[in-house]
Scaffold this active site. Structure first.
Site, short mmCIF file in Angstrom:
data_model
loop_
_atom_site.label_atom_id
_atom_site.label_comp_id
_atom_site.label_asym_id
_atom_site.label_seq_id
_atom_site.Cartn_x
_atom_site.Cartn_y
_atom_site.Cartn_z
N VAL A 465 51.18 78.90 37.83
CA VAL A 465 51.00 77.54 38.33
C VAL A 465 50.77 76.57 37.18
CG1 VAL A 465 50.14 78.22 40.59
CG2 VAL A 465 48.54 77.94 38.72
N ASP A 466 51.37 75.41 37.31
CA ASP A 466 51.07 74.30 36.41
C ASP A 466 49.72 73.72 36.83
OD1 ASP A 466 51.45 72.21 34.53
OD2 ASP A 466 52.19 70.93 36.14
N LYS A 467 49.11 72.91 35.97
CA LYS A 467 47.83 72.31 36.34
C LYS A 467 48.01 70.92 36.93
CE LYS A 467 45.04 70.24 33.41
NZ LYS A 467 44.70 68.96 34.09
N THR A 468 48.54 70.00 36.13
CA THR A 468 48.62 68.60 36.54
C THR A 468 49.60 68.43 37.69
OG1 THR A 468 48.15 67.93 34.28
CG2 THR A 468 49.03 66.25 35.77
N ALA A 664 55.11 77.75 40.26
CA ALA A 664 54.82 76.53 41.02
C ALA A 664 54.57 75.39 40.06
CB ALA A 664 53.62 76.74 41.93
#
Length: 778
Positions: A465-468, A664
């Site tokens: 998963v990406d954060k922002t 994601a």
């Protein structure tokens, strides 16, 4: 026609005030479009204008496409593509039947209108008119001998006359499909039905008209027996099965129809002279000015020109609170204007709107083929040929070795084998599950691009998963500036905001917004360049600027100050992001931006872990920030300061370890990793590039959608396997019984009529099992 000698003309002719007869019309934006009369462009819906050869009297065009003093009547939409519901690779530009399975082709996208399909109406009509004839023929075969004065010959001729409309009219679609399957060398269920009913009918016609041709062994009761009732009942039951199947399949498009129903029917267009008119939604053109009054839906995607209001965008984002809109803010078609009146400009119309693109994704997913279905298709082709050979073997085995009248028994059993072995249940096993699952997923804000994604999602064991914008809100808020000696806070914020004008990163929006709130003027930027996800560069007033994370500046040779880095580390430890600004390769300061975690993220991660899925975070933010967010959310594996290539590498490394990886993300920098992952999952609130690179889109941008997608995938794959197992088991048991293997032991033979009923019920059972997915049953 030479385009170099063609000119557009207005709506009046210079000499007589009329357009000359035979004038060709074209679209100003798509000159390849030609029509022999007025109308609208099928691509952009602009009003077509006449064209004349050079030398003819002409008048320059009056106004532009936004002027609609006398709108031309809309022309029927052209360019519609028709496809087969069960074989989506079959496509053509006109209606017809599928050459593989014989089903009626239908438009790629439904029109949203309620009602039955043409094929369903046609089958219902044929069934309704001929069912009484089938009943009479069946009763005649069962009870005809009890009527005094009705001899066998008379009974056969009466049955023939009553069966003609049943077989030749009601059964005509089945015979056509059967012949098409042979012509295209694609044997299928219609091959078997055509052979079975055709053999029973032709045999009975011959027995009625020329009984003397038949040997004595065929005369079991003094005359040659006929089996019109078998052919009639098979056709009626097949029609009934098709009607039930088509009605069940129509329920699977409910999700698309409900999405299409969100759009308003009309729009209120504002003309150049200030007059307003209500027009059908299909006539809205790019550039039109539209009035949206309180309580009305936004007709198409566009931008606010005048006014302000609060718009309910819950149908797209899932957020219940209306979003404030004012001049220059974007508007999304089909969302609801709750309060003030607005004037908007149409920017995306027709199939270019957000709603239309969602509908296209759902429709494409419903017709895509899962790998499991491709296997079933391959099996079905060989299966049909095997059944035909088995039917021939049954005929000769009974004729040569069976009890008298052996050839009669052989014919009936061969027909029963052909009918009961129809692979309709096998063909429906996975498409029905896919269609129901994609419709249910769309209703929950999860869009599957294709069936393969549904089948593969249940096997995913790792999610990157990406954060922002994925774990966090994606709407970072500016906190403060940390200035290096010799620099002011205002200078750093103003330069950073000026440079960020060309960036798509969410952190850039926060910095620009903060500068505007402080009334700082933004300067023009030259030589702007974006290292997507980690930093940007450019020149302002002749000075070279670098803006990005710590890794980006170090790559550019900028030396970071230890004292400022220590302060920045304290902010990072609490989850804030630090953006560094360098001017002429010297650090000028740092900007602190915080992006809060989405309220739904903890619950989403907990559900993934409960399902046995490992979560890996990969972000372009600094290591300290990444670790802080990871610790807060309980993510053990964290990668910080990664660019697009690094995310791609992370996915590849996990795949090399044997993991089935889902990625994601929501940004352009996530696109390579989304494409590489086994299943790419894009946030619907992110960029178009990300969504085009992914197989699944979460419309609401809520990570809980991953858990929903996986649970639905597990249920769908289980449902497909149940359907396939049922279809194969049904044929494995039914074919031997139809061939007569039980006769030596029990004297039981399977009538072709019973075989037809069993065949229809098997298809209905598969459809009913697939429809359980609509209510969440597995």
């Amino acid at each position: 026609m030479n385009d170099a000698h063609i000119h557009h003309v207005g709506k009046t002719h210079a000499q007589d005030g009329e357009i000359p007869p035979g004038t060709v019309y074209t679209c100003p934006m798509h000159p390849d479009i030609r029509a022999d009369g007025p109308g609208r462009c099928p691509q952009c819906r602009m009003e077509l204008v006449p064209i004349l050869f050079e030398g003819n009297p002409q008048t320059p065009p009056s106004g532009h496409h936004g002027e609609h003093a006398a709108p031309a009547p809309p022309v029927p939409a052209s360019g519609t593509v028709y496809t087969c519901p069960m074989h989506p690779e079959v496509r053509q530009d006109h209606p017809g039947h599928c050459p593989k399975c014989g089903m009626l082709l239908e438009p790629l996208l439904p029109d949203g209108e309620e009602g039955e399909t043409r094929e369903l109406q046609d089958f219902a009509r044929r069934f309704g008119w001929t069912l009484p004839l089938t009943i009479v023929v069946t009763l005649l075969a069962m009870l005809g001998h009890r009527f005094s004065g009705l001899g066998n010959t008379t009974e056969s001729w009466l049955a023939l006359l009553l069966s003609l409309p049943v077989v030749l009219w009601a059964g005509q679609p089945f015979f056509v499909r059967g012949m098409q399957s042979v012509a295209h060398r694609n044997p299928n269920m219609w091959t078997l039905i055509g052979l079975g009913t055709g053999a029973a009918f032709i045999y009975s016609v011959a027995a009625t008209m020329v009984p003397q041709w038949f040997p004595a062994s065929f005369r079991s009761t003094g005359y040659v027996a006929v089996y019109f009732e078998a052919a009639d009942v098979i056709i009626s039951l097949t029609l009934l099965g098709q009607i039930l199947e088509l009605r069940a399949r129509s329920q699977t498009s409910a999700a698309i129809k409900s999405l299409l129903g969100l759009a308003p029917r009309t729009a209120r267009r504002v003309l150049i002279d200030g007059r307003e008119e209500d027009i059908p939604l299909a006539e809205v053109c790019v550039g039109d000015r539209l009035r949206v009054r309180p309580g009305e839906k936004i007709p198409v995607d566009g931008t606010v020109l005048e006014g302000s209001s609060a718009v309910d965008e819950s149908m797209l984002t899932g957020e219940s609170l209306p979003v404030s809109k004012r001049k220059d803010d974007p508007l999304i078609g089909a969302t609801l204007n709750t309060s003030g009146a607005m004037l908007m400009e149409a920017e995306q119309v027709g199939d270019q709107t957000v709603l239309a693109q969602i509908v296209q994704m759902v429709a494409a997913a419903q017709r895509s083929k899962a790998p499991m279905q491709r296997m079933a298709d391959a099996v079905a082709g060989y299966f049909v040929m095997g059944v035909i050979l088995l039917a021939v073997a049954t005929l000769f085995a009974w004729g040569l070795f069976g009890p008298q009248p052996g050839w009669l028994y052989g014919l009936l059993n061969a027909v029963a084998v052909l009918i009961i072995a129809c692979p309709c249940a096998l063909g429906l096993a996975t498409p029905m599950s896919i269609m129901v699952a994609t419709g249910r997923a769309a209703a929950q804000g999860v869009l599957f691009r294709d069936a393969a994604a549904i089948e593969l999602m249940c096997r995913v064991d790792t999610v990157v998963v990406d954060k922002t914008g994925t774990l966090t809100e994606g709407r970072p808020a500016f906190r403060q500036v940390i200035a290096a000696p010799g620099w002011s806070v205002a200078d750093i914020l103003g330069l950073a905001a000026s440079l960020d004008q060309g960036s798509e990163h969410p952190l850039a929006n926060a910095i620009i917004q903060a500068a505007r709130e402080q009334d700082l003027s933004l300067q023009p930027v030259d030589e702007f360049d974006s290292s997507s996800g980690i930093g940007v560069s450019g020149r302002i007033a002749g000075r070279a600027l670098l803006l990005g994370n710590q890794t980006f500046l170090q790559q550019q040779g900028v030396v970071l100050h230890d004292d400022l880095s220590a302060i920045a580390e304290g902010f990072r430890s609490h989850g804030a992001s630090i953006v560094h600004l360098a001017v002429d390769r010297e650090l000028a300061g740092m900007l602190v931006v915080a992006d809060p975690v989405k309220a739904s993220t903890p619950a989403a991660l907990a559900s993934l872990k409960h399902a046995g899925i490992d979560v890996v975070m990969a972000t372009g933010d600094g290591w300290t920030t990444a670790k802080a967010i990871g610790a807060e959310l309980g993510i053990a594996v964290v990668h910080g300061e990664v660019g697009p290539g690094d995310k791609l590498t992370i996915v590849e490394q996990l795949q090399a370890e044997g993991r089935i990886v889902a990625m994601a993300g929501d940004g352009i920098n996530d696109a390579p990793a989304l494409a590489q992952a086994d299943v790419g999952i894009a946030m619907g609130t992110g960029t178009d590039v990300a969504m085009h690179s992914a197989q699944i889109t979460l419309v609401k941008g809520d990570l809980r959608g991953i858990a929903v997608a996986r649970a639905l995938s597990v249920a769908t794959v289980r449902n497909m396997r149940q359907n396939l197992m049922f279809a194969l088991l049904y044929n494995a048991l039914g074919i031997p019984v139809a061939a007569g293997v039980l006769y030596p032991y029990s004297g039981v033979l399977l009538s072709p009529m019973i075989a037809a009923l069993a065949m229809s019920l098997s298809s209905v059972s598969v459809v009913a099992n697939a429809l359980r997915l609509r209510v969440g049953q597995r």
